[in-house]
Every structure is written in structure tokens, then in C-alpha cells.
Design an enzyme around this catalytic site. Structure first.
Site, PDB file in Angstrom:
ATOM      1  N   ASP A 234      34.443  44.875  42.971  1.00  0.00           N
ATOM      2  CA  ASP A 234      34.449  43.434  42.725  1.00  0.00           C
ATOM      3  C   ASP A 234      33.240  43.002  41.891  1.00  0.00           C
ATOM      4  O   ASP A 234      33.358  42.171  40.989  1.00  0.00           O
ATOM      5  CB  ASP A 234      34.458  42.689  44.065  1.00  0.00           C
ATOM      6  CG  ASP A 234      35.383  41.487  44.050  1.00  0.00           C
ATOM      7  OD1 ASP A 234      36.288  41.458  43.186  1.00  0.00           O
ATOM      8  OD2 ASP A 234      35.219  40.583  44.884  1.00  0.00           O
TER       9      ASP A 234
ATOM     10  N   ASP B 219      40.960  39.114  48.308  1.00  0.00           N
ATOM     11  CA  ASP B 219      39.829  38.653  49.112  1.00  0.00           C
ATOM     12  C   ASP B 219      40.273  38.178  50.491  1.00  0.00           C
ATOM     13  O   ASP B 219      39.435  37.823  51.325  1.00  0.00           O
ATOM     14  CB  ASP B 219      39.102  37.512  48.387  1.00  0.00           C
ATOM     15  CG  ASP B 219      38.538  37.952  47.046  1.00  0.00           C
ATOM     16  OD1 ASP B 219      38.117  39.116  46.945  1.00  0.00           O
ATOM     17  OD2 ASP B 219      38.541  37.138  46.097  1.00  0.00           O
TER      18      ASP B 219
END
Length: 347
Positions: free
Chosen positions: A208, A252
């Protein structure tokens, strides 16, 4: 000190609520049915349980690589072919996938609302397709009578989402579809141990950071695709779209959610070892509540940093350490770290 922007604050709160609710529902959906005694045959009124897909430590190492390849592929298609084509293809794909997802999630919601015992009192129907030559069952579907009534609702949702005539799909329909995907992913995709979960969150922590801070790929793909792969909330108390939307990717939600669901199953495992588990059994959930609180805290930090610096943030930068530390802290305080780390959520 400036005046608080209530429109933006409500948007952050709404997004956090949707994400937390998705994880909460999906975690309880991942709990196994109470185990039967050895040699005990299943009852006629038992519902069929979908076989979950388990993620091992070997699989966890591959997630960042597969995710990177997929993300880069989507970016190249958007850049050199155009987002219209990929949105058209994904629109039809998610429409048909959403039909089944909404149906399954609505069944789970109704079952939870009426309670397990009352749900089992509804008539059960089974649909089978046999091969004529040797009577082999090629397809078998079963469900309670409310399931049949919920299918037209799912079909209506499919029609509304698929044939929306506006330039952008309805945010409300897209969010409902995204939440149903999250719920089903958490119910069926299960990490097999805390070791695997730590490897998975650690690998995607660096994934990420790289794709958000190191390149423009992540942000470009997320903002270009008009598909239910993210949750959106308008930056307005009146739900107007003039200021745009706050956004959170499903990754997420699902990735940390898998770890939180594992914590709940570990709480259930500890309970079932001490007493016979029943469908409506209540049990203490220290690991689950600790990890869920850590997720919410990590998400609050994410939006706070994003708001302060006015720049997109890699949510897993904050969510991955929060979830891992919540598990380690809870296990250490309770003196159960070695047992929890060695535990395997096997079939």
C-alpha cells in the site's frame, strides 16, 4: 482555530460506519456452525454451509504480488485503452456477481433478524439437477422459503444497478453492492492462523505504501473505475454530490476484516473448548473487540492525516500495525500468546 466543517466530518463518520458495519457482519458470518458429535448425522432442518476458502501462509506471501500485477494491469488498460471500456466490462461483471451477492447477503440478514430457531421453522426447498445415465448430482441448491421471496428483490437491484442511465452509477446502489461483496468475502475467505494474518498484513503494508506514495497508480485506478470496489460517502450533510465524495477501497475493509474475523473465530474456539457450542450461544470476545477497536482507531488516524495534509493516504499503513498490535497486546495481557500463535483455524 477554523470552524469545523460538519459536511466533511459527517462524510468521514459515514464512511467509518459503513466500513465497521461491513466487518462486523462479515466476521459473524464467518463463524462455523456448531459441530456435531462424532458419528452424528446432520439433521434434515440443517442449512447447507458453504465451503470456505482458506488462506495459508504460503498464499499470504503471494497477495502483494498478485495485487500489484492486477493493479498495474488495470492502470495500463485505463491509460492506453481508456476507462470507458474497462468500466463497461466491469459494470456487467459486477452486475451479475452482485445479483448472487445481494441475494446471499439479504438471506443472511433476514436469518439473523428472525433468529436461527425461527429461521429453521421455514420450509426448506432443494433443487437438484441429475445426470440421467448414472443419477450423478450435477447441481444442488437448497434454501428456506424466504430465500425464494428475496430473489426478486435481488433481481430488482440488478436491474436498477445495470440499467442506470446516468453517467455515474448510483452511489447508494454501489455502496450496497460493495458492502455485500465485503460481507460475503469475509464470510467465505478465511485466514488459517494469526501467523498467516501477520504475514498478510505486513506484506500489504509495504504494498500500500509503495503504490500510494511511490506512484500515482493506486489513486489513478481508484478514481477512474466506476465499479463497486470502494465505499463512497458524499461530503455533504444533505448528501449532495457537489463537493465530491470521500472514498475507501474494499481492500482496506476486507484485508483487515479477515484478521478481525479470525480473532472472532479464535474467541469462539476458546469458548467451544470449554462448553458445548450452540447456534445462539453467547461468548466473550476479547480478541474480536480489541481488533475491531484497533481498526476503527486506525481508520480515524488515516482520515485525520489525510485531512491534515490534504493528500491520499495508504490506509493499510495505519490499519495493518493497529490490527497486529491489538492481537499481540491482548494475547500478552491474557498470557495466551503462545497458544494463540500456534492455533490453526483448520476445517
Amino acid at each position: 482555530m477554523g470552524t469545523l466543517d460538519w459536511d466533511l466530518f459527517s462524510s468521514y463518520a459515514g464512511l467509518l460506519t459503513l466500513a465497521s458495519a461491513s466487518i462486523y457482519a462479515g466476521s459473524f458470518g464467518s463463524l462455523p456452525n456448531p459441530k456435531r458429535k462424532p458419528g452424528e448425522k446432520p439433521l434434515d432442518d440443517e442449512d447447507d454451509e458453504d465451503e470456505p476458502e482458506r488462506v495459508s501462509s504460503e498464499d499470504a506471501w503471494l497477495f502483494p504480488l498478485i495485487g500489484s500485477a492486477t493493479l498495474l494491469g488495470l492502470y495500463l488498460v485505463i491509460k492506453y485503452v481508456g476507462k470507458e471500456w474497462i468500466n463497461w466490462i466491469l459494470g456487467w461483471y459486477f452486475s451479475f456477481a452482485g445479483l448472487g451477492s445481494i441475494w446471499k447477503s439479504s438471506i443472511a440478514l433476514v436469518s439473523f433478524t428472525v433468529g436461527t430457531e425461527r429461521w429453521k421453522k421455514f420450509e426448506k426447498y432443494t433443487f437438484k439437477i441429475h445426470r440421467h445415465s448414472d443419477s450423478t448430482v450435477l447441481l444442488s441448491l437448497s434454501g428456506r422459503s424466504p430465500s425464494l421471496y428475496l430473489f426478486p428483490f435481488s433481481l430488482l437491484f440488478f436491474v436498477l444497478y445495470t440499467f442506470t442511465s446516468t453517467d455515474r452509477k448510483s452511489v447508494l446502489l454501489s455502496d450496497i453492492l460493495s458492502m455485500s461483496f465485503s460481507h460475503n468475502a469475509l464470510s467465505l475467505l478465511r485466514i488459517d492462523s494469526f501467523k498467516t494474518g501477520t504475514i498478510l498484513l505486513s506484506g500489504l503494508f509495504f504494498y500500500d505504501i509503495w503504490w500510494v506514495f511511490g506512484t500515482k497508480v493506486m489513486v489513478e485506478v481508484a478514481t477512474s473505475l466506476d465499479a463497486p470496489i470502494k465505499l463512497l460517502w458524499p461530503k455533504s450533510l444533505s448528501f449532495a454530490d457537489t463537493r465530491g465524495y470521500t472514498m475507501l477501497g474494499l481492500g482496506d475493509i476486507v484485508i483487515p476484516g479477515m484478521f478481525i474475523a479470525l480473532a472472532l473465530r479464535y474467541d469462539y474456539h476458546r469458548f467451544s473448548e470449554k462448553s458445548p457450542a450452540t447456534a445462539n450461544a453467547k461468548f466473550r470476545k476479547p480478541y474480536f473487540y480489541a481488533s475491531l477497536a484497533a481498526y476503527i482507531s486506525g481508520l480515524v488516524i488515516t482520515v485525520s492525516v489525510m485531512h491534515s495534509f490534504g493528500k491520499a493516504q495508504p490506509a493499510l499503513l495505519y490499519l495493518s500495525p493497529a490490527c497486529i498490535l491489538s492481537f499481540l497486546t491482548t494475547a500478552l495481557v491474557r498470557g495466551e500468546l503462545s497458544d494463540a500463535w500456534a492455533w490453526s483455524d483448520g476445517p
